[in-house]
Scaffold this motif. Structure first.
Motif, short mmCIF file in Angstrom:
data_model
loop_
_atom_site.label_atom_id
_atom_site.label_comp_id
_atom_site.label_asym_id
_atom_site.label_seq_id
_atom_site.Cartn_x
_atom_site.Cartn_y
_atom_site.Cartn_z
N LEU A 58 7.86 4.53 2.07
CA LEU A 58 7.50 5.13 3.36
C LEU A 58 6.12 5.78 3.05
CD1 LEU A 58 10.59 7.12 5.00
CD2 LEU A 58 9.21 5.08 6.10
N PRO A 59 5.12 5.00 2.56
CA PRO A 59 3.87 5.56 2.69
C PRO A 59 3.30 6.25 3.96
CG PRO A 59 3.59 3.29 2.72
CD PRO A 59 5.04 3.47 2.73
N ARG A 60 2.18 7.16 3.84
CA ARG A 60 1.72 7.88 4.93
C ARG A 60 0.41 7.43 5.28
NH1 ARG A 60 6.38 9.97 7.11
NH2 ARG A 60 7.60 10.97 5.43
N ASN A 61 -0.38 6.94 4.35
CA ASN A 61 -1.81 6.54 4.73
C ASN A 61 -1.79 5.09 5.05
OD1 ASN A 61 -2.72 5.18 1.94
ND2 ASN A 61 -1.66 7.09 1.60
N ARG A 62 -2.79 4.73 5.85
CA ARG A 62 -2.92 3.42 6.41
C ARG A 62 -3.38 2.23 5.09
NH1 ARG A 62 -3.33 0.73 11.15
NH2 ARG A 62 -4.52 -1.38 11.11
N HIS B 270 2.10 -4.59 2.87
CA HIS B 270 2.39 -5.26 4.13
C HIS B 270 3.30 -4.55 5.00
CE1 HIS B 270 1.01 -9.35 2.11
NE2 HIS B 270 0.13 -8.44 2.10
N HIS B 271 3.33 -3.19 5.05
CA HIS B 271 4.12 -2.52 6.20
C HIS B 271 3.53 -2.97 7.45
CE1 HIS B 271 7.09 0.25 4.04
NE2 HIS B 271 6.22 0.14 3.17
N ILE B 272 1.99 -3.19 7.32
CA ILE B 272 1.31 -3.51 8.54
C ILE B 272 1.04 -5.17 8.41
CG2 ILE B 272 -0.98 -3.40 9.56
CD1 ILE B 272 -1.33 -0.74 8.58
N VAL B 273 1.27 -5.71 9.20
CA VAL B 273 1.45 -7.39 9.27
C VAL B 273 -0.16 -7.68 8.92
CG1 VAL B 273 1.87 -9.45 10.49
CG2 VAL B 273 3.37 -7.57 10.80
N PRO B 274 -0.31 -8.32 7.88
CA PRO B 274 -1.79 -8.84 7.64
C PRO B 274 -2.15 -9.74 8.84
CG PRO B 274 -0.28 -9.08 5.75
CD PRO B 274 0.71 -8.84 6.92
N PRO B 275 -3.48 -9.67 9.22
CA PRO B 275 -4.14 -10.41 10.27
C PRO B 275 -3.88 -11.80 10.16
CG PRO B 275 -5.88 -9.34 8.95
CD PRO B 275 -4.64 -8.75 8.53
N GLU B 276 -3.90 -12.30 8.97
CA GLU B 276 -3.60 -13.83 8.74
C GLU B 276 -2.18 -14.28 9.15
OE1 GLU B 276 -3.07 -12.17 4.50
OE2 GLU B 276 -4.54 -11.92 6.22
N LYS B 277 -1.23 -13.32 9.06
CA LYS B 277 0.18 -13.45 9.46
C LYS B 277 0.37 -13.64 11.10
CE LYS B 277 2.20 -14.59 5.83
NZ LYS B 277 2.71 -16.12 5.68
N ASN B 278 -0.46 -12.48 11.78
CA ASN B 278 -0.31 -12.25 13.04
C ASN B 278 -1.25 -11.29 13.48
OD1 ASN B 278 0.33 -11.76 15.93
ND2 ASN B 278 2.50 -12.43 15.42
N ARG C 92 -0.95 0.84 18.70
CA ARG C 92 0.55 1.33 18.85
C ARG C 92 0.92 1.53 17.50
NH1 ARG C 92 3.73 -2.50 23.32
NH2 ARG C 92 4.90 -0.60 23.25
N PRO C 93 0.61 2.54 16.79
CA PRO C 93 0.91 2.99 15.44
C PRO C 93 2.49 2.72 15.37
CG PRO C 93 -0.69 4.48 16.12
CD PRO C 93 -0.30 3.53 17.66
N HIS C 94 3.20 3.40 16.52
CA HIS C 94 4.72 3.13 16.22
C HIS C 94 5.18 2.12 17.29
CE1 HIS C 94 9.07 4.03 15.98
NE2 HIS C 94 8.95 4.15 17.15
N PRO C 95 5.96 1.26 16.79
CA PRO C 95 6.20 0.79 15.28
C PRO C 95 5.51 -0.30 14.72
CG PRO C 95 7.46 -0.82 16.94
CD PRO C 95 6.36 -0.01 17.70
N PHE C 96 4.31 -0.67 15.19
CA PHE C 96 3.72 -1.85 14.36
C PHE C 96 2.65 -1.27 13.20
CE2 PHE C 96 3.96 -3.02 18.77
CZ PHE C 96 4.86 -4.11 18.63
N SER C 97 2.52 -0.11 12.84
CA SER C 97 1.97 0.51 11.60
C SER C 97 2.97 0.42 10.62
CB SER C 97 1.14 1.77 11.78
OG SER C 97 2.26 2.73 12.11
#
Length: 375
Positions: free
Chosen positions: A171-175, A182-190, A200-205
């Protein structure tokens, strides 16, 4: 050249009918064929391009912003028509949008070659992830092959233990760390979900997957990610499984009516199975605390004081009021439709841009040719 020859040539030109210099019209048969087929096909393609671009605008905004769908749908069609009209007039816009579409398609193709699991996860250590060597999606696939040789109880318990060794609790706190794991979907994936992590940081961050294959392939997340992976896995293997949102924790519950011999409550984050119903655990927090405490001392190798406090918190989560039961992982996630939509849209959007630019170029070239002919 003599004056008589000049006069003769001038007279010859004047005597020539003016119609001889005009382009002869096409035959009636060709004109009818072009009117019935060519123009109709052109209208169909243009209408299709407008609808695709309108859907792309509507769905993209719906993923990235919480606006109303009806308002977006009302805006999408006129915006798409205006965009195609601009592409007809300005060549610079056509070139720019064509380049954007090609870049997005290339990014999608590159993403097909990349794994969901972050390379940083191999060396990642967390205090709440000491369940043994980390496994991957292949372990669950191997368990699926053994389903016929195991009873339902043993199969469910083994699945929970395997998931606890697949999903690394994080559960990291910083971006930057969210992106690194890869909690944040990489741009090459989507790239749409990546953009949504900003708007929309919640839930996509802190993106979580409700499909067990995707969640296990990434291999990182909170207790809710482990619960959704286990629930979706068991449901796909004939179980009637729910996701239970506790106060500060998420577990999985099996329906006692359909599986009376199976463990009633499973915690795939800790690899624990309870043979008591959820209502009984809510009334016996000491039993829950002792079970988590024993499990922590068995699996963890350091900082037992931390695990003592963690066991107390988990016991309080079971006894808290307001616990909610969700029918499956999709319902618990809550944004499954948007995620499914974005996976299709990441291909539709650049393809519709290419189609619109092609139509704009074709219309612009046709108009310029008609202007030259008229002069």
């Amino acid at each position: 050249m003599s004056p008589s020859s000049t006069n003769t040539a001038y007279a010859s030109r004047r005597s020539t009918p003016e119609s001889d210099y005009q382009e002869q019209p096409a035959s009636a048969e060709y004109a009818v064929s072009y009117g019935r087929h060519g123009r109709f096909l052109k209208l169909v393609v243009q209408f299709t391009a407008v609808l695709l671009l309108a859907f792309a605008i509507f769905a993209t905004a719906n993923v990235l912003t919480p606006w109303s769908r009806k308002v977006l749908l009302a805006m999408a069609l006129p915006v798409a028509w205006s965009a195609i009209s601009l592409l007809r007039r300005f060549a610079v816009l056509r070139y720019a949008f064509t380049g954007i579409a090609i870049c997005l398609l290339s990014l999608n193709l590159y993403g097909l070659t990349q794994p969901l699991r972050s390379e940083e996860l191999i060396n990642y250590r967390d205090l709440q992830s000491h369940h043994g060597p980390q496994l991957d999606c292949a372990a669950l696939e191997a368990l699926s092959k053994q389903q016929d040789s195991l009873d339902r109880r043993e199969f469910a318990i083994n699945a929970a233990r395997i998931v606890s060794r697949i999903i690394v609790f994080s559960l990291p706190r910083n971006r930057p760390e969210l992106a690194r794991l890869h909690h944040i979907v990489p741009p090459e994936k989507n790239y749409l979900l990546w953009l949504a992590s900003w708007t929309r940081p919640h839930p996509f961050s802190r993106m979580e997957y409700f499909e067990w294959r995707r969640g296990a392939a990434r291999g990182v997340g909170a207790c809710s990610q482990a619960a959704m992976v286990l629930c979706n896995y068991l449901n796909s293997h004939g179980f009637d499984c729910d996701v239970v949102g506790l106060e500060g924790h998420v577990v999985t519950r099996l329906n006692p009516e359909t599986d009376p011999a199976a463990p009633l409550v499973l915690d795939p984050d800790q690899g624990i199975a309870f043979d008591r119903p959820l209502e009984s655990l809510q009334r016996q927090p000491e039993l829950v605390r002792r079970r988590y405490f024993n499990n922590a001392h068995t699996n963890a190798t350091e900082r037992h004081a931390y695990w003592n406090q963690h066991a107390e918190q988990l016991a309080e989560a079971y006894s808290s009021e307001g616990n909610r039961v969700y029918d499956d992982a999709r319902e618990y996630f809550g944004y499954a439709t948007l995620v499914d939509q974005s996976r299709r849209l990441k291909w539709i959007f650049p393809l519709s841009l290419l189609l619109a630019c092609g139509l704009g170029r074709n219309s612009s070239h046709h108009n310029s040719t008609a202007a030259v002919d008229s002069t």
